[in-house]
Design an enzyme around this catalytic site. Structure first.
Site, PDB file in Angstrom:
ATOM      1  N   HIS A 327      39.482  44.151  47.059  1.00 36.88           N
ATOM      2  CA  HIS A 327      40.139  42.982  46.465  1.00 36.88           C
ATOM      3  C   HIS A 327      41.074  42.265  47.445  1.00 36.88           C
ATOM      4  O   HIS A 327      41.463  41.118  47.211  1.00 36.88           O
ATOM      5  CB  HIS A 327      40.942  43.453  45.239  1.00 36.88           C
ATOM      6  CG  HIS A 327      41.166  42.401  44.205  1.00 36.88           C
ATOM      7  ND1 HIS A 327      41.286  41.058  44.511  1.00 36.88           N
ATOM      8  CD2 HIS A 327      41.315  42.484  42.859  1.00 36.88           C
ATOM      9  CE1 HIS A 327      41.493  40.373  43.395  1.00 36.88           C
ATOM     10  NE2 HIS A 327      41.510  41.209  42.380  1.00 36.88           N
ATOM     11  N   LYS A 410      34.677  25.895  20.630  1.00 34.69           N
ATOM     12  CA  LYS A 410      34.844  24.490  21.047  1.00 34.69           C
ATOM     13  C   LYS A 410      34.750  23.559  19.836  1.00 34.69           C
ATOM     14  O   LYS A 410      35.491  22.586  19.723  1.00 34.69           O
ATOM     15  CB  LYS A 410      33.765  24.111  22.075  1.00 34.69           C
ATOM     16  CG  LYS A 410      33.997  24.711  23.442  1.00 34.69           C
ATOM     17  CD  LYS A 410      34.916  23.848  24.279  1.00 34.69           C
ATOM     18  CE  LYS A 410      34.850  24.213  25.735  1.00 34.69           C
ATOM     19  NZ  LYS A 410      35.893  23.555  26.526  1.00 34.69           N
ATOM     20  N   LYS A 412      35.614  24.183  16.941  1.00 35.73           N
ATOM     21  CA  LYS A 412      36.879  24.283  16.203  1.00 35.73           C
ATOM     22  C   LYS A 412      38.053  23.773  17.041  1.00 35.73           C
ATOM     23  O   LYS A 412      39.213  23.947  16.685  1.00 35.73           O
ATOM     24  CB  LYS A 412      37.144  25.742  15.798  1.00 35.73           C
ATOM     25  CG  LYS A 412      36.062  26.362  14.933  1.00 35.73           C
ATOM     26  CD  LYS A 412      36.113  25.831  13.525  1.00 35.73           C
ATOM     27  CE  LYS A 412      35.011  26.445  12.677  1.00 35.73           C
ATOM     28  NZ  LYS A 412      34.866  25.761  11.391  1.00 35.73           N
ATOM     29  N   HIS A 415      40.428  26.470  22.726  1.00 41.00           N
ATOM     30  CA  HIS A 415      39.987  26.829  24.075  1.00 41.00           C
ATOM     31  C   HIS A 415      39.501  28.282  24.056  1.00 41.00           C
ATOM     32  O   HIS A 415      40.234  29.178  23.630  1.00 41.00           O
ATOM     33  CB  HIS A 415      41.133  26.680  25.080  1.00 41.00           C
ATOM     34  CG  HIS A 415      40.650  26.699  26.491  1.00 41.00           C
ATOM     35  ND1 HIS A 415      40.052  27.818  27.053  1.00 41.00           N
ATOM     36  CD2 HIS A 415      40.633  25.738  27.459  1.00 41.00           C
ATOM     37  CE1 HIS A 415      39.703  27.552  28.301  1.00 41.00           C
ATOM     38  NE2 HIS A 415      40.049  26.292  28.571  1.00 41.00           N
ATOM     39  N   PRO A 416      38.250  28.540  24.515  1.00 41.38           N
ATOM     40  CA  PRO A 416      37.699  29.901  24.391  1.00 41.38           C
ATOM     41  C   PRO A 416      38.500  30.968  25.144  1.00 41.38           C
ATOM     42  O   PRO A 416      38.603  32.102  24.695  1.00 41.38           O
ATOM     43  CB  PRO A 416      36.272  29.777  24.942  1.00 41.38           C
ATOM     44  CG  PRO A 416      36.231  28.481  25.671  1.00 41.38           C
ATOM     45  CD  PRO A 416      37.267  27.602  25.073  1.00 41.38           C
ATOM     46  N   ASP A 417      39.088  30.600  26.289  1.00 40.17           N
ATOM     47  CA  ASP A 417      39.883  31.577  27.031  1.00 40.17           C
ATOM     48  C   ASP A 417      41.126  31.979  26.228  1.00 40.17           C
ATOM     49  O   ASP A 417      41.452  33.164  26.099  1.00 40.17           O
ATOM     50  CB  ASP A 417      40.301  31.010  28.390  1.00 40.17           C
ATOM     51  CG  ASP A 417      41.229  31.963  29.132  1.00 40.17           C
ATOM     52  OD1 ASP A 417      40.778  33.075  29.459  1.00 40.17           O
ATOM     53  OD2 ASP A 417      42.402  31.623  29.341  1.00 40.17           O
ATOM     54  N   TYR A 439      49.249  40.241  31.727  1.00 43.79           N
ATOM     55  CA  TYR A 439      49.026  39.449  32.945  1.00 43.79           C
ATOM     56  C   TYR A 439      47.656  38.805  32.808  1.00 43.79           C
ATOM     57  O   TYR A 439      46.665  39.513  32.689  1.00 43.79           O
ATOM     58  CB  TYR A 439      49.049  40.421  34.123  1.00 43.79           C
ATOM     59  CG  TYR A 439      48.671  39.888  35.496  1.00 43.79           C
ATOM     60  CD1 TYR A 439      49.615  39.850  36.514  1.00 43.79           C
ATOM     61  CD2 TYR A 439      47.375  39.467  35.799  1.00 43.79           C
ATOM     62  CE1 TYR A 439      49.284  39.409  37.788  1.00 43.79           C
ATOM     63  CE2 TYR A 439      47.032  39.011  37.066  1.00 43.79           C
ATOM     64  CZ  TYR A 439      47.999  38.988  38.057  1.00 43.79           C
ATOM     65  OH  TYR A 439      47.670  38.537  39.320  1.00 43.79           O
ATOM     66  N   THR A 452      46.344  33.263  43.381  1.00 49.27           N
ATOM     67  CA  THR A 452      46.555  33.418  41.936  1.00 49.27           C
ATOM     68  C   THR A 452      48.026  33.295  41.540  1.00 49.27           C
ATOM     69  O   THR A 452      48.927  33.398  42.374  1.00 49.27           O
ATOM     70  CB  THR A 452      46.081  34.810  41.460  1.00 49.27           C
ATOM     71  OG1 THR A 452      46.810  35.815  42.176  1.00 49.27           O
ATOM     72  CG2 THR A 452      44.589  35.002  41.683  1.00 49.27           C
TER      73      THR A 452
END
Length: 612
Positions: A327, A410, A412, A415-417, A439, A452
């Protein structure tokens, strides 16, 4: 002439790097205000009042001085955080990084042309490798499209760090070696490493200036596979990379002292494009359940991963694949992009190679036979033992929720996230009876070398809503109102973070300035509420959206009593991957995921039943 014009107007992958804005330093007052808001769910009145006083004292005193010094630092750097983040988040850590830092995930080919099937490993492996190598060539030619949001280009620097990149262990701090060059920059390595049954092989993927074809790659893999299956296993040198960092650094130094040629062999692996692993096992996998294969990719045989490589491509005996990546040099979105490209190409070609079967006269792979002694063999045994002990403690659950997906959320206007983040908050609240510090990764790639920022998903609004869901006296309409307030808050925080206005990296910068100046650690960072709310890498929920394709990945929890929680979003489903430590009696990834799925249903029901 027309052709030249077409070429000159074509965007190059890295062409905007010099014109990207520098990473901003947010305002001190704003950051501290956001921080105070984020600790509220974890404090009673007295605790909050005390933290408020600590923050005020920090803002009026040492904090202001540190902030000024940070602004000075930022004047001389296009990204004031970059070097710090790499060191503090990755290179200074002494924990074994292969299991604790690497991210890993299965490839989604099983959902279309490549369902699990014995006897397909080498043929599929050669096709998969070929598509990956084509991506490498596109990158060298700078033909990978620049990522953009609207008309704004995003930083593409991390794409340099996938191929021919390796972390090198150090006694106190690791380093990263990157051998990749674009065509205009000069020579770049052209060989790959193959691991099989404790042995290490390399071969060049270019022949007479051309990339090998899948049948040619297939011949090389077959040679290695046959050799390893008819001769004794090798010593398993790669297992050393799974060891605690200082231990591995010492073992590496000793390995080189045994024979200078060992350094040449290590450098061959370090500079190779990627590592390809030939596994003997056949993990179970279905489109609805990727748990076992993901566990084997993240926590599988340490002699078949070079834990420090940016890209390990793993193949199993039943023709199933996955990736395991260090990473430190890049974030998962880079690998998601490559995996998605390969996935699309496999679909496009119906899982087959449609070109010539002709195989040119190419020299066979070379085996890297390390000079070893009993001490090194013992180091390998020890590394394997500590790795397998920790790996056996890891619980990994990867399921698909198939009742609905992005299309319905969407519709509705949700936001899906945010939908998934709030479902997770509710699931954690139901399972543990308290709010969970969280987090969520936000990307800062609008800025030069941006990586990030942290979105703290556990807000006052989210907790108020969770409480209302557990309170039978609250009406559906009231629950819906509170849920929509939580949505609005989360969406707003994400916007702030994308714009470089988050506060976690800013606070880290202030702490690091204090350390560099040999000043005492300010009280803000020793206040119990700082770590209880997640500060200093103490988030109970470590989460990330892996994107909107079929690709999924996972990492281990950030803390022992926490969870890793990763997900991707599709039109008709949400795939969710969660990790926990079995040795922690209070966490259970299986229960958490089931409760998340229940939360999805409950939230959608709220939107359907409560009419405004």
């Amino acid at each position: 002439m027309e052709n030249q014009l077409a070429k000159s107007t074509e965007e190059r992958t890295f062409q905007y790097q010099d014109s990207l804005p520098s990473l901003p330093v947010p305002s001190l007052e704003e950051s501290l205000k956001k921080y105070l808001e984020s600790v509220k769910p974890f404090a009673n009145k007295e605790e909050y009042k005390k933290t408020e006083e600590i923050v005020q004292k920090f803002q009026d005193g040492i904090g202001r001085k540190l902030h000024q010094k940070l602004l000075e630092r930022a004047k001389g750097k296009r990204n004031w955080l970059e070097e710090w983040w790499l060191n503090v988040a990755y290179l200074d850590a002494r924990l074994p990084s292969q299991l604790n830092v690497n991210f890993a995930g299965p490839t989604p080919y099983i959902e279309h042309y490549w369902p699990p099937k014995e006897g397909t490993q080498l043929e599929r492996g050669s096709i998969s490798l070929w598509h990956n190598l084509n991506y490498w060539q596109l990158l060298r030619k700078e033909k990978v499209p620049v990522h953009k949001v609207g008309n704004n280009p995003l930083d593409m620097d991390q794409f340099r760090m996938v191929f021919s990149t390796c972390k090198i262990p150090g006694i106190t701090r690791d380093s990263i070696m990157n051998y990749f060059r674009t065509e205009s920059e000069g020579h770049s390595p052209t060989h790959i490493t193959v691991l099989c049954r404790g042995r290490v092989f390399v071969f060049d993927v270019m022949h007479e200036g051309c990339l090998m074809t899948p049948p040619e790659i297939h011949r090389q893999l077959t040679y290695i596979h046959k050799k390893c299956h008819s001769e004794p296993d090798g010593p398993g040198i790669p297992a050393l990379t799974s060891e605690e960092r200082t231990q591995w650094a010492k073992a590496r130094e000793y390995l080189i002292s045994l024979d200078p040629e060992n350094l040449t062999r290590l450098e061959k692996i370090q500079s190779s494009l990627l590592v390809f692993s030939l596994e003997d096992s056949s993990p179970h996998v279905t489109p609805e359940d990727y748990s076992q294969v993901t566990a084997m990719i993240l926590a599988g045989d340490p002699t078949l991963r070079w834990g420090d490589k940016s890209y390990n491509l793993i193949s199993f005996s039943n023709g199933v694949f996955g990736c395991n990546c260090d990473h430190a040099p890049f974030d998962a979105m880079v690998l998601v992009n490559i995996s998605h490209y390969v996935d699309e190409k496999i679909v496009e070609n119906e899982g087959r190679w449609k070109g010539s079967e002709k195989v040119r006269d190419i020299s066979l792979p070379e085996e890297l036979v390390f000079t070893v002694d009993d001490k090194i063999l013992n180091n390998i045994k020890q590394a394997e033992a500590q790795y397998l002990k920790q790996a056996s403690d890891l619980q990994i659950v990867v399921y698909a929720f198939t009742s609905f997906g992005k299309k319905l959320t969407k519709k509705k206007r949700l936001h899906p996230d945010t939908f998934i983040q709030l479902a997770l908050q509710l699931a954690y609240y139901r399972l543990h009876g308290r709010p969970g510090s969280c987090y969520e990764t936000a990307m800062t790639r609008y800025f030069y070398h941006g990586r990030t920022e942290t979105v703290r998903s556990c807000t006052v609004e989210a907790v108020t809503w969770c409480q209302s869901m557990q309170d039978p006296s609250t009406s559906p309409l009231e629950r819906q109102r509170k849920m929509l307030q939580a949505f609005a808050k989360h969406d707003k925080m994400m916007k702030y973070c994308l714009a470089g206005k988050g506060f976690d990296r800013h606070l880290l910068g202030l702490l690091l300035i204090a350390k560099e100046e040999d000043l005492p650690v300010p009280e803000l960072f020793t206040d119990p509420l700082f770590s209880r709310s997640g500060g200093g890498g103490n988030f109970v929920l470590s989460t990330s959206l892996v994107g909107y394709s079929r690709v999924l990945g996972v990492v281990v929890p950030m803390v022992h009593n926490g969870y890793g929680f990763f997900y991707h979003i599709r039109d008709d489903r949400f795939n969710v991957a969660s990790t926990a430590w079995k040795s922690c009696p209070e966490t259970d990834a299986e229960k958490l995921v089931q409760l998340v799925f229940r939360s999805f249903q409950d939230m959608m029901q709220l939107m359907n039943t409560a009419h405004l």
